[in-house]
Design an enzyme around this catalytic site. Structure first.
Site, mmCIF file in Angstrom:
data_model
loop_
_atom_site.group_PDB
_atom_site.id
_atom_site.type_symbol
_atom_site.label_atom_id
_atom_site.label_comp_id
_atom_site.label_asym_id
_atom_site.label_seq_id
_atom_site.Cartn_x
_atom_site.Cartn_y
_atom_site.Cartn_z
ATOM 1 N N CYS A 35 0.805 -1.275 -0.038
ATOM 2 C CA CYS A 35 -0.051 0.036 0.033
ATOM 3 C C CYS A 35 0.925 1.234 -0.260
ATOM 4 C CB CYS A 35 -0.904 -0.040 1.263
ATOM 5 S SG CYS A 35 -2.081 -1.386 1.410
ATOM 6 N N CYS A 106 -3.557 9.013 5.826
ATOM 7 C CA CYS A 106 -2.322 8.903 6.825
ATOM 8 C C CYS A 106 -2.933 9.202 8.300
ATOM 9 C CB CYS A 106 -1.343 9.946 6.530
ATOM 10 S SG CYS A 106 -0.471 9.791 5.033
#
Lengths: 285, 385
Positions: A35, A106
């Site tokens: 990822c 994030c």
């Protein structure tokens, strides 16, 4: 170049609480090399008070991934597990000043890792990899994102578009094949939110001011009706409201469609009657 | 802070001597080259001088060179001109590692009914010649592949690709934006029909480029509405830029040998030292056959944007194929087409040198980069302690 806040740059360049706690009471992991970002959290918990006494992180990722992890450890330290479990990705982003939209995932990763670490503590300390529940179906196959994760991101961050969802969860960010499915999830959520709001006010449609009535109709058009018409290449706009007569104009593919009268009466009219007032009548402009 | 510029495949500095040649054409000789009066009309000579300079860099005839607004316009013009000149043919071929200017134009044509074959590359980024031969046929209107890859520097066998295309009656275009000025670009030798190059990659100004169209090749203009460029590209000529581009091309040809000696030596030194000092490092691209200025290197377990940001702190400019640097969420299409594993694709850094890069600058990178990698690996959950 990304527009990072000074806070992001500070946490990136001088990350706090880096490393792993030996004999940790809880270990949470999320993400993978594939990822492009991954985070591992270890926590030390006071068994009596359930206060997180120490927390350390390791992160593979860009500047905002490292900064999100670092600031999260500062936020969680000294909190009880219950308090810490309430930290949302938005809290993490706020603590950093802000994050670029495309980097919001994030902060989501930070929230998920903490969730996993707390779960790990509750289960006796065995490391837990953040996983979406097995039953939840995978929507984005490229990044392995489930409906559950998308729903949570929508609710926590009040997301309104597919693009928002990609920024927060990565879903739809690679091949884009699942964008239609994401739109459907979004439509469902937005459709549910409206009636709730209406109930809160408990004001019947007939008692609304003219401006409120127009707003309410436009809301239904935008969230319930347009997405359906869009699928056939069409759209709709509100032209006028006179008493209970709603005048609309069908656009795009719908304008020239021979079934447009049916669409108006059976779909547009019925939806407005169900959602707002059964006395409403729909007319073509 | 002194900038160490190692991102010359992205763009280059316009040289002061180039700017000096351009300057009078802004303020003194600002006339329109199409005007009847001597003041404007004589600017035609300046344009023709530049055309001669650019043609020499390509070993072309001056009349085969059309000035454009840059590499992207050259690519689009060539691709659309090629398919328009053989309308009965409905097949185009390109490669998986092209610049988006080529890939997107080809995909557009595919959406308009063209058959599109995208040729893959191997782990070193080398063109799959067998696959190419198997899809090439009499229906192929155009084959378009780059001369050298911007990210890895890998050089394609364009001469062979062109020969095979011509044998089936197809036209051949090559995007030579990265090759020009770094390796010899003899368009007659490779026998291309169209070649696009850009000014700002060879120390000229931005916003200008050239398209080579082989004499006798049917060409339909992309920009219409004026007689400029012999009716092949309408619009008032950007005289200062063309003058600057011409002079930059002359300098590029003159200094070309330095790329095989000085630039290559510095690139190889950087590569050797990074491989020696940093474990879990690998080179992306065909080390045997690549641009002398380009080094694409992957550091395992860490992510490219973080590396770039720490390099930036030292004034070092480079670029990365990591997903996070673009916001696209997917790492570089070039590295993915090569089958570079995700973890190495995310941690890739491209250094692209120029003939102005100094030994001191390279030594600085060698000095600071191992520390940056170690610092990030210390944070990474994947690196075994």
């Amino acid at each position: 170049m990304w527009d990072y806040t000074d806070k992001v740059l500070d946490h990136f360049k001088n990350p706090r609480n880096v490393g792993t706690i030996e004999n940790a009471d809880g270990t949470g992991q999320v993400g993978s090399l594939i990822c492009g970002d991954a985070l591992k959290l270890t926590i030390k918990v006071n068994k009596e008070t359930e206060v997180i006494e120490d927390i350390k992180f390791q992160t593979f990722g860009c500047a905002s991934a490292i900064a999100s992890s670092s600031v999260l450890t500062e936020m969680a330290k000294g909190k009880t597990l219950e308090e810490a479990s309430k930290i949302t990705n938005q809290d993490i982003a706020n603590a950093l000043g802000s994050l670029p939209e495309a980097k919001m995932h994030c902060s989501v990763m930070g929230m998920e890792a903490l969730e996993a670490a707390i779960k790990s503590y509750r289960q006796g300390g065995k490391p837990v990899v953040f996983e979406q529940t097995q039953e939840s179906k995978i929507v984005c196959e490229c990044f392995n994102i489930t409906e559950e994760v998308i729903l949570k991101a929508i609710h926590t961050n009040h997301l309104k578009t597919v693009e928002d969802i990609t920024h927060f969860t990565k879903a739809g960010g690679a091949c884009g094949k699942c964008k239609g499915a994401i739109q459907q999830i979004l439509d469902k959520v937005l459709a549910c939110e409206l009636p709730q709001k209406k109930q809160e006010g408990k004001k019947p449609f007939s008692a609304l001011t003219i401006v409120e009535k127009i707003k309410a109709i436009e809301n239904i058009l935008n969230t319930e009706i347009k997405p359906q018409l869009n699928k056939d290449g069409g759209s709709i706009e509100l032209v006028d409201l006179n008493g209970n007569v709603v005048t609309v104009r069908l656009l795009g593919g719908c304008a020239s469609c021979i079934a447009s009268q049916m669409t108006l009466k059976n779909f547009v009219g019925k939806t407005l009657q169900d959602k707002l007032d059964k006395n409403l009548e729909v007319k073509q402009a | 802070m002194k900038v160490i510029y190692l991102d010359n495949n992205a763009t280059t500095r316009t040289l002061p001597e180039v700017l000096q040649k351009m300057a009078p054409y802004f303020t003194d000789f600002y006339g329109n080259a199409s005007s009847i009066h001597t003041f404007g009309g004589s600017n035609k000579h300046a344009i023709e001088t530049a055309r001669g300079q650019v043609s020499k860099l390509l070993n072309a005839e001056p009349e085969e060179v059309i000035f454009t607004s840059g590499g992207t316009e050259g690519d689009s013009s060539a691709i659309f001109a090629a398919v328009n000149s053989s309308r009965q043919k409905k097949h185009i071929i390109t490669s998986a590692v092209e610049h988006p200017a080529v890939l997107e134009a080809c995909k557009y044509l595919a959406s308009r009914g063209y058959r599109l074959d995208i040729i893959g590359v191997d782990e070193k980024g080398r063109f799959n010649m067998e696959q190419y031969k198997s899809v090439l046929d009499e229906d192929t209107a155009l084959v378009t592949t780059m001369w050298a890859n911007s990210e890895t520097g890998t050089i394609f066998p364009v001469k062979e690709i062109a020969k095979l295309a011509h044998a089936k009656g197809a036209l051949f275009h090559t995007d030579a934006v990265q090759a020009a000025g770094k390796i010899p670009t003899d368009v007659k030798d490779i026998d291309a029909d169209f070649v696009s190059i850009s000014s700002h990659k060879i120390n000229g100004p931005k916003g200008t480029g050239a398209l080579y169209v082989k004499k006798g090749t049917h060409f339909m203009p992309f920009m219409r509405g004026g007689h400029q460029e012999n009716l092949r590209r309408a619009g008032t000529e950007n005289v200062p830029n063309i003058v600057g581009f011409g002079y930059a091309a002359e300098l590029a040809k003159q200094h070309l040998p330095e790329y095989q000696t000085q630039v290559k030596t510095l690139r190889d030194l950087l590569e050797k030292e990074l491989l020696a000092q940093i474990p879990d490092t690998k080179i992306n691209g065909d080390v045997e056959n690549r641009l002398p200025n380009t080094l694409n290197v992957s550091f395992g377990y860490i992510e490219g944007e973080s590396i770039l940001m720490f390099l930036d702190e030292e004034g070092i400019c480079a670029s990365s194929g990591s997903a996070c640097t673009t916001g696209s969420l997917e790492p570089s299409h070039v590295l993915r087409a090569m089958g570079v594993p995700f973890q190495f694709a995310h941690g890739s850094i491209r250094f692209s040198l120029s003939r102005f890069t100094t030994l001191e600058e390279i030594k600085t990178v060698i000095k600071v980069l191992p520390g940056i990698v170690a610092r990030l690996r210390a944070i990474s959950p994947f690196k075994k302690a």
